[in-house]
Design a protein around this motif. Structure first.
Motif, PDB file in Angstrom:
ATOM      1  N   ARG A 102       0.836  -1.205   0.000  1.00 45.57           N
ATOM      2  CA  ARG A 102       0.000   0.000   0.000  1.00 45.57           C
ATOM      3  C   ARG A 102       0.870   1.253   0.000  1.00 45.57           C
ATOM      4  O   ARG A 102       0.621   2.206  -0.734  1.00 45.57           O
ATOM      5  CB  ARG A 102      -0.938   0.002   1.202  1.00 45.57           C
ATOM      6  N   LYS A 103       1.918   1.229   0.801  1.00 45.69           N
ATOM      7  CA  LYS A 103       2.814   2.377   0.861  1.00 45.69           C
ATOM      8  C   LYS A 103       3.518   2.586  -0.481  1.00 45.69           C
ATOM      9  O   LYS A 103       3.660   3.713  -0.954  1.00 45.69           O
ATOM     10  CB  LYS A 103       3.838   2.199   1.975  1.00 45.69           C
ATOM     11  N   GLU A 105       2.365   1.744  -3.390  1.00 41.83           N
ATOM     12  CA  GLU A 105       1.338   2.250  -4.308  1.00 41.83           C
ATOM     13  C   GLU A 105       1.098   3.748  -4.088  1.00 41.83           C
ATOM     14  O   GLU A 105       0.971   4.515  -5.043  1.00 41.83           O
ATOM     15  CB  GLU A 105       0.039   1.471  -4.113  1.00 41.83           C
ATOM     16  N   GLN A 106       1.055   4.173  -2.830  1.00 40.67           N
ATOM     17  CA  GLN A 106       0.881   5.592  -2.525  1.00 40.67           C
ATOM     18  C   GLN A 106       2.059   6.416  -3.036  1.00 40.67           C
ATOM     19  O   GLN A 106       1.884   7.513  -3.563  1.00 40.67           O
ATOM     20  CB  GLN A 106       0.721   5.804  -1.019  1.00 40.67           C
ATOM     21  N   GLU A 107       3.264   5.896  -2.873  1.00 40.98           N
ATOM     22  CA  GLU A 107       4.451   6.604  -3.353  1.00 40.98           C
ATOM     23  C   GLU A 107       4.431   6.729  -4.870  1.00 40.98           C
ATOM     24  O   GLU A 107       4.806   7.765  -5.422  1.00 40.98           O
ATOM     25  CB  GLU A 107       5.723   5.896  -2.886  1.00 40.98           C
TER      26      GLU A 107
END
Length: 158
Positions: A102-103, A105-107
């Motif tokens: 998830r992190k 993907e956010q980056e």
């Protein structure tokens, strides 16, 4: 209970999409920490394979097939890693893997469009213009000839 198959898919997707980009180093560091929780030999082997995957993707950054293969391979590896664990440990590591993905993907979303070497990533419109007898190309896999085309030969009349 955490869906560990989804976690395996998410982790594999993170690897396939960030390898060869500026986001890879951060993901690699987080995965290294995650792998250490599997134990010494497994972690070492996983890191070697992770580095080999990154090298393979970096050597063919425009080949989607290489990224697809990496995703499939790592999905299977994560499933095997998680399947070998006890339920509580599996849930905890699957949750960590989901958060790690998830992190990443956010980056990626925060970085805008991302492409590997020789790639073109666009977050918006693209306008390609040529002036003064130039050539405008967004993607070319063949050659470009700026000379006059060859004239066809005429058949001799008998």
């Amino acid at each position: 209970m955490v869906d560990w198959a989804a976690a395996a898919t998410a982790g594999a997707t993170a690897i396939a999409t960030t390898a060869g980009t500026e986001l890879w180093k951060d993901l690699h560091t987080r995965l290294k920490t995650w792998f250490t929780k599997l134990g010494g030999r497994k972690a070492d082997k996983a890191l070697q394979r992770l580095d080999a995957t990154a090298t393979e993707i970096e050597s063919s950054p425009e080949d989607q097939g290489v990224r697809d293969k990496a995703k499939s391979t790592w999905q299977t590896r994560f499933e095997v890693f998680l399947d070998d664990l006890e339920d509580d440990e599996r849930d905890a590591l699957a949750q960590e893997l989901l958060e790690l993905a998830r992190k990443a993907e956010q980056e990626q979303a925060g970085a805008g469009a991302v492409a590997g070497d020789h790639g073109m990533a666009v977050a918006g419109d693209v306008n390609v213009t040529a002036k003064d007898h130039g050539i405008a190309v967004a993607h070319n896999e063949g050659g470009i000839n700026m000379g006059n085309p060859l004239q066809p030969r005429r058949a001799k009349k008998d």
